[in-house]
Design a protein around this motif. Structure first.
Motif, PDB file in Angstrom:
ATOM      1  N   ARG A  62      22.265  -0.523   9.891  1.00  0.00           N
ATOM      2  CA  ARG A  62      21.165   0.449   9.809  1.00  0.00           C
ATOM      3  C   ARG A  62      21.460   1.520   8.764  1.00  0.00           C
ATOM      4  O   ARG A  62      20.563   1.971   8.044  1.00  0.00           O
ATOM      5  CB  ARG A  62      20.943   1.104  11.180  1.00  0.00           C
ATOM      6  N   GLY A  63      22.735   1.933   8.661  1.00  0.00           N
ATOM      7  CA  GLY A  63      23.096   2.889   7.617  1.00  0.00           C
ATOM      8  C   GLY A  63      22.839   2.321   6.233  1.00  0.00           C
ATOM      9  O   GLY A  63      22.377   3.046   5.332  1.00  0.00           O
ATOM     10  N   GLY A  64      23.141   1.026   6.048  1.00  0.00           N
ATOM     11  CA  GLY A  64      22.850   0.406   4.765  1.00  0.00           C
ATOM     12  C   GLY A  64      21.362   0.315   4.482  1.00  0.00           C
ATOM     13  O   GLY A  64      20.914   0.516   3.346  1.00  0.00           O
ATOM     14  N   LEU A  65      20.569   0.015   5.511  1.00  0.00           N
ATOM     15  CA  LEU A  65      19.111  -0.048   5.325  1.00  0.00           C
ATOM     16  C   LEU A  65      18.536   1.314   4.954  1.00  0.00           C
ATOM     17  O   LEU A  65      17.626   1.409   4.117  1.00  0.00           O
ATOM     18  CB  LEU A  65      18.446  -0.571   6.604  1.00  0.00           C
ATOM     19  N   GLN A  66      19.052   2.357   5.553  1.00  0.00           N
ATOM     20  CA  GLN A  66      18.559   3.696   5.242  1.00  0.00           C
ATOM     21  C   GLN A  66      18.968   4.152   3.849  1.00  0.00           C
ATOM     22  O   GLN A  66      18.327   5.038   3.274  1.00  0.00           O
ATOM     23  CB  GLN A  66      19.070   4.693   6.286  1.00  0.00           C
ATOM     24  N   ALA A  67      20.048   3.538   3.305  1.00  0.00           N
ATOM     25  CA  ALA A  67      20.496   3.923   1.962  1.00  0.00           C
ATOM     26  C   ALA A  67      19.629   3.309   0.865  1.00  0.00           C
ATOM     27  O   ALA A  67      19.717   3.727  -0.294  1.00  0.00           O
ATOM     28  CB  ALA A  67      21.949   3.506   1.763  1.00  0.00           C
ATOM     29  N   ILE A  68      18.821   2.314   1.205  1.00  0.00           N
ATOM     30  CA  ILE A  68      17.952   1.687   0.206  1.00  0.00           C
ATOM     31  C   ILE A  68      16.779   2.612  -0.092  1.00  0.00           C
ATOM     32  O   ILE A  68      16.120   3.130   0.818  1.00  0.00           O
ATOM     33  CB  ILE A  68      17.437   0.325   0.716  1.00  0.00           C
ATOM     34  N   SER A  69      16.510   2.811  -1.358  1.00  0.00           N
ATOM     35  CA  SER A  69      15.430   3.730  -1.746  1.00  0.00           C
ATOM     36  C   SER A  69      14.071   3.158  -1.343  1.00  0.00           C
ATOM     37  O   SER A  69      13.875   1.929  -1.337  1.00  0.00           O
ATOM     38  CB  SER A  69      15.465   3.968  -3.255  1.00  0.00           C
ATOM     39  N   PRO A  70      13.106   4.027  -1.014  1.00  0.00           N
ATOM     40  CA  PRO A  70      11.759   3.540  -0.642  1.00  0.00           C
ATOM     41  C   PRO A  70      11.115   2.703  -1.732  1.00  0.00           C
ATOM     42  O   PRO A  70      10.265   1.850  -1.445  1.00  0.00           O
ATOM     43  CB  PRO A  70      10.985   4.835  -0.393  1.00  0.00           C
ATOM     44  N   GLY A  71      11.532   2.931  -2.973  1.00  0.00           N
ATOM     45  CA  GLY A  71      10.941   2.162  -4.062  1.00  0.00           C
ATOM     46  C   GLY A  71      11.192   0.673  -3.945  1.00  0.00           C
ATOM     47  O   GLY A  71      10.365  -0.143  -4.388  1.00  0.00           O
ATOM     48  N   GLN A  72      12.310   0.288  -3.364  1.00  0.00           N
ATOM     49  CA  GLN A  72      12.610  -1.133  -3.180  1.00  0.00           C
ATOM     50  C   GLN A  72      11.633  -1.760  -2.190  1.00  0.00           C
ATOM     51  O   GLN A  72      11.168  -2.889  -2.395  1.00  0.00           O
ATOM     52  CB  GLN A  72      14.043  -1.306  -2.690  1.00  0.00           C
ATOM     53  N   TYR A  73      11.332  -1.039  -1.116  1.00  0.00           N
ATOM     54  CA  TYR A  73      10.369  -1.539  -0.136  1.00  0.00           C
ATOM     55  C   TYR A  73       8.977  -1.640  -0.772  1.00  0.00           C
ATOM     56  O   TYR A  73       8.251  -2.628  -0.577  1.00  0.00           O
ATOM     57  CB  TYR A  73      10.305  -0.603   1.071  1.00  0.00           C
ATOM     58  N   GLU A  74       8.617  -0.624  -1.555  1.00  0.00           N
ATOM     59  CA  GLU A  74       7.290  -0.614  -2.181  1.00  0.00           C
ATOM     60  C   GLU A  74       7.168  -1.723  -3.217  1.00  0.00           C
ATOM     61  O   GLU A  74       6.117  -2.363  -3.337  1.00  0.00           O
ATOM     62  CB  GLU A  74       7.047   0.752  -2.824  1.00  0.00           C
ATOM     63  N   ALA A  75       8.268  -1.968  -3.957  1.00  0.00           N
ATOM     64  CA  ALA A  75       8.224  -3.039  -4.951  1.00  0.00           C
ATOM     65  C   ALA A  75       8.065  -4.402  -4.278  1.00  0.00           C
ATOM     66  O   ALA A  75       7.320  -5.267  -4.762  1.00  0.00           O
ATOM     67  CB  ALA A  75       9.502  -3.006  -5.794  1.00  0.00           C
ATOM     68  N   ALA A  76       8.768  -4.597  -3.156  1.00  0.00           N
ATOM     69  CA  ALA A  76       8.641  -5.864  -2.429  1.00  0.00           C
ATOM     70  C   ALA A  76       7.228  -6.024  -1.883  1.00  0.00           C
ATOM     71  O   ALA A  76       6.664  -7.132  -1.906  1.00  0.00           O
ATOM     72  CB  ALA A  76       9.658  -5.915  -1.300  1.00  0.00           C
ATOM     73  N   ASP A  77       6.637  -4.936  -1.383  1.00  0.00           N
ATOM     74  CA  ASP A  77       5.253  -5.001  -0.895  1.00  0.00           C
ATOM     75  C   ASP A  77       4.282  -5.292  -2.033  1.00  0.00           C
ATOM     76  O   ASP A  77       3.308  -6.033  -1.862  1.00  0.00           O
ATOM     77  CB  ASP A  77       4.883  -3.690  -0.215  1.00  0.00           C
ATOM     78  N   ALA A  78       4.571  -4.727  -3.196  1.00  0.00           N
ATOM     79  CA  ALA A  78       3.688  -4.951  -4.345  1.00  0.00           C
ATOM     80  C   ALA A  78       3.714  -6.409  -4.797  1.00  0.00           C
ATOM     81  O   ALA A  78       2.731  -6.915  -5.344  1.00  0.00           O
ATOM     82  CB  ALA A  78       4.096  -4.045  -5.504  1.00  0.00           C
ATOM     83  N   LEU A  79       4.830  -7.081  -4.559  1.00  0.00           N
ATOM     84  CA  LEU A  79       4.919  -8.500  -4.902  1.00  0.00           C
ATOM     85  C   LEU A  79       4.225  -9.392  -3.882  1.00  0.00           C
ATOM     86  O   LEU A  79       4.135 -10.604  -4.070  1.00  0.00           O
ATOM     87  CB  LEU A  79       6.398  -8.920  -5.008  1.00  0.00           C
ATOM     88  N   GLY A  80       3.768  -8.793  -2.792  1.00  0.00           N
ATOM     89  CA  GLY A  80       3.073  -9.555  -1.771  1.00  0.00           C
ATOM     90  C   GLY A  80       3.995 -10.314  -0.835  1.00  0.00           C
ATOM     91  O   GLY A  80       3.551 -11.276  -0.185  1.00  0.00           O
ATOM     92  N   LEU A  81       5.226  -9.899  -0.743  1.00  0.00           N
ATOM     93  CA  LEU A  81       6.176 -10.585   0.133  1.00  0.00           C
ATOM     94  C   LEU A  81       5.935 -10.199   1.583  1.00  0.00           C
ATOM     95  O   LEU A  81       5.652  -9.031   1.880  1.00  0.00           O
ATOM     96  CB  LEU A  81       7.615 -10.234  -0.261  1.00  0.00           C
ATOM     97  N   GLY A  82       6.068 -11.171   2.480  1.00  0.00           N
ATOM     98  CA  GLY A  82       5.989 -10.884   3.895  1.00  0.00           C
ATOM     99  C   GLY A  82       7.226 -10.136   4.374  1.00  0.00           C
ATOM    100  O   GLY A  82       8.199  -9.948   3.627  1.00  0.00           O
ATOM    101  N   TYR A  83       7.211  -9.757   5.662  1.00  0.00           N
ATOM    102  CA  TYR A  83       8.312  -8.929   6.187  1.00  0.00           C
ATOM    103  C   TYR A  83       9.658  -9.629   6.065  1.00  0.00           C
ATOM    104  O   TYR A  83      10.625  -9.058   5.543  1.00  0.00           O
ATOM    105  CB  TYR A  83       8.029  -8.580   7.655  1.00  0.00           C
ATOM    106  N   TRP A  84       9.745 -10.877   6.515  1.00  0.00           N
ATOM    107  CA  TRP A  84      11.031 -11.562   6.525  1.00  0.00           C
ATOM    108  C   TRP A  84      11.502 -11.913   5.126  1.00  0.00           C
ATOM    109  O   TRP A  84      12.695 -11.812   4.808  1.00  0.00           O
ATOM    110  CB  TRP A  84      10.977 -12.806   7.405  1.00  0.00           C
ATOM    111  N   LYS A  85      10.580 -12.325   4.241  1.00  0.00           N
ATOM    112  CA  LYS A  85      10.977 -12.587   2.861  1.00  0.00           C
ATOM    113  C   LYS A  85      11.448 -11.310   2.182  1.00  0.00           C
ATOM    114  O   LYS A  85      12.422 -11.316   1.412  1.00  0.00           O
ATOM    115  CB  LYS A  85       9.797 -13.191   2.079  1.00  0.00           C
ATOM    116  N   LYS A  86      10.769 -10.223   2.468  1.00  0.00           N
ATOM    117  CA  LYS A  86      11.161  -8.941   1.874  1.00  0.00           C
ATOM    118  C   LYS A  86      12.571  -8.552   2.317  1.00  0.00           C
ATOM    119  O   LYS A  86      13.401  -8.115   1.510  1.00  0.00           O
ATOM    120  CB  LYS A  86      10.153  -7.864   2.275  1.00  0.00           C
ATOM    121  N   MET A  87      12.839  -8.726   3.606  1.00  0.00           N
ATOM    122  CA  MET A  87      14.149  -8.341   4.124  1.00  0.00           C
ATOM    123  C   MET A  87      15.254  -9.268   3.622  1.00  0.00           C
ATOM    124  O   MET A  87      16.320  -8.819   3.217  1.00  0.00           O
ATOM    125  CB  MET A  87      14.109  -8.343   5.659  1.00  0.00           C
TER     126      MET A  87
END
Length: 370
Positions: free
Chosen positions: A254-279
């Motif tokens: 969880r500490g590692g997940l919190q260290a990831i910048s929000p931009g990485q999540y937004e970029a994965a969402d912008a690519l249209g990836l589902g939750y599991w593919k994104k993770m």
């Protein structure tokens, strides 16, 4: 201006002074850089000599390594004879002598899968690592337990020694990391039910000592089972250990997940990836890379805590050693016995630490190349 070395007539570069390179240069820089560092180096060297010289004399120079009984040992020196005489017991416990070849095959497969991970350019390292975490658990259990392919069954109450320590440590490592990842993802879930269950699970298992978990698995669980229903003790210990260390692993991930910048999540969402593919493809590789030291530290703690199974009647490597200490035929070999166990644990934990450093170095180099 200094002439380029390829320029015609240019003088060649002179090598650095010998006092600045090699061991002499390293010693001047790290051990004798100032007068007080020099003084501390001399004092520490004197203390080490005064401590190590008698220890080496006792443990190596005057020690006895070969023999058949305590009578072959020298008074006032280490008696390592008991190691050679009880080595099979220390490695296999009560496992039948005629079937130890099965355990040796498992040891060999473990070495083939994991030793090459220490060699950066070894071909097929990733394939061997994948086999070590997928095929090896199943193949290892079939070989050690038996029951199929004509292999006689060896009950888990006969497992012991180093074999049992490695079985518990390896299976706990293989199970605790996926459990920790799922719990960490659940704790960060936007679904209140999943988040609440994950938090409750993590806090419950982290809130009790591991020895309590083992006692619960060994003594309490059979009381809640229906009459005539049995549950293998080793399997209960494995489940308890996996859940316990999975909860600790969850907080590290969880500490590692919190260290990831929000931009990485937004970029994965912008690519249209589902939750599991994104993770799996974007977030988890970066998060796990960040927390490698914490993960390895937890795995080392898991490996060392396997010795607690002695309290509930399972004879791991420490249990076999303690039974030898209590044998009057060997006299007082307490110091030698615990030094032997310490050396075994050091080899395995240092190997994990070394692999961790190599992996971190490789990942940092890869990040730099990008």
């Amino acid at each position: 201006m200094t002439a380029h070395p390829d320029t015609p007539g240019a003088a060649p570069d002179l090598p650095p002074p010998r006092s600045e390179v090699g061991f002499i240069g390293w010693a001047r820089k790290h051990l004798f850089s100032t007068w007080y560092n020099s003084l501390l180096t001399i004092l520490l060297a004197y203390a080490l000599i005064q401590t190590l010289a008698p220890f080496l004399d006792w443990s190596v120079i005057n020690a006895r390594f070969l023999g058949t009984s305590e009578a072959d040992c020298t008074r006032g020196a280490a008696c390592w004879v008991f190691v050679s005489q009880r080595l099979n017991f220390f490695i296999y416990g009560f496992y039948p002598d005629a079937e130890t070849w099965r355990v040796n095959i498992v040891f060999a497969i473990i070495a083939v899968c994991f030793v090459p991970q220490m060699i950066p350019r070894f071909p097929g390292r990733r394939i061997l690592l994948a086999l070590g975490f997928t095929v090896l658990p199943v193949a290892g259990f079939i070989l050690i337990y038996g029951g199929i392919f004509g292999l006689p069954v060896v009950a888990t109450n006969k497992w012991g020694g180093l074999m049992l320590t490695l079985v518990l440590a390896y299976s706990g490592m293989v199970a605790s990391l996926p459990i920790g990842i799922l719990l960490a993802l659940g704790r960060r879930s936007k679904m209140p039910a999943i988040r609440g269950l994950s938090v409750a699970f993590i806090e419950l298992w982290r809130g009790v000592p591991l020895i309590t978990v083992f006692f619960m698995a060994s003594v309490m669980i059979p009381l809640f089972l229906p009459q005539g229903v049995t549950f293998d003790k080793l399997l209960r210990v494995f489940i308890g250990m996996s859940c316990f260390w999975g909860a600790y692993m969850a907080e590290i991930v969880r500490g590692g997940l919190q260290a990831i910048s929000p931009g990485q999540y937004e970029a994965a969402d912008a690519l249209g990836l589902g939750y599991w593919k994104k993770m799996i493809l974007i977030i988890l590789p970066q998060a796990l890379k960040t927390v490698i030291p914490g993960i390895v530290n937890t795995l080392i703690a898991l490996f060392k805590d396997t010795t607690l199974v002695l309290i509930i009647g399972l004879f791991d490597i420490l249990g076999t050693i303690q039974s030898t200490i209590s044998d009057p035929a060997w006299g007082d070999v307490t110091t030698e016995a615990y030094l032997f166990v310490a050396a075994i644990f050091f080899v395995f934990t240092f190997g994990l630490s070394l692999y961790s450093r190599n992996l971190e170095r490789k990942l940092r180099a890869g990040a730099g190349d990008e």
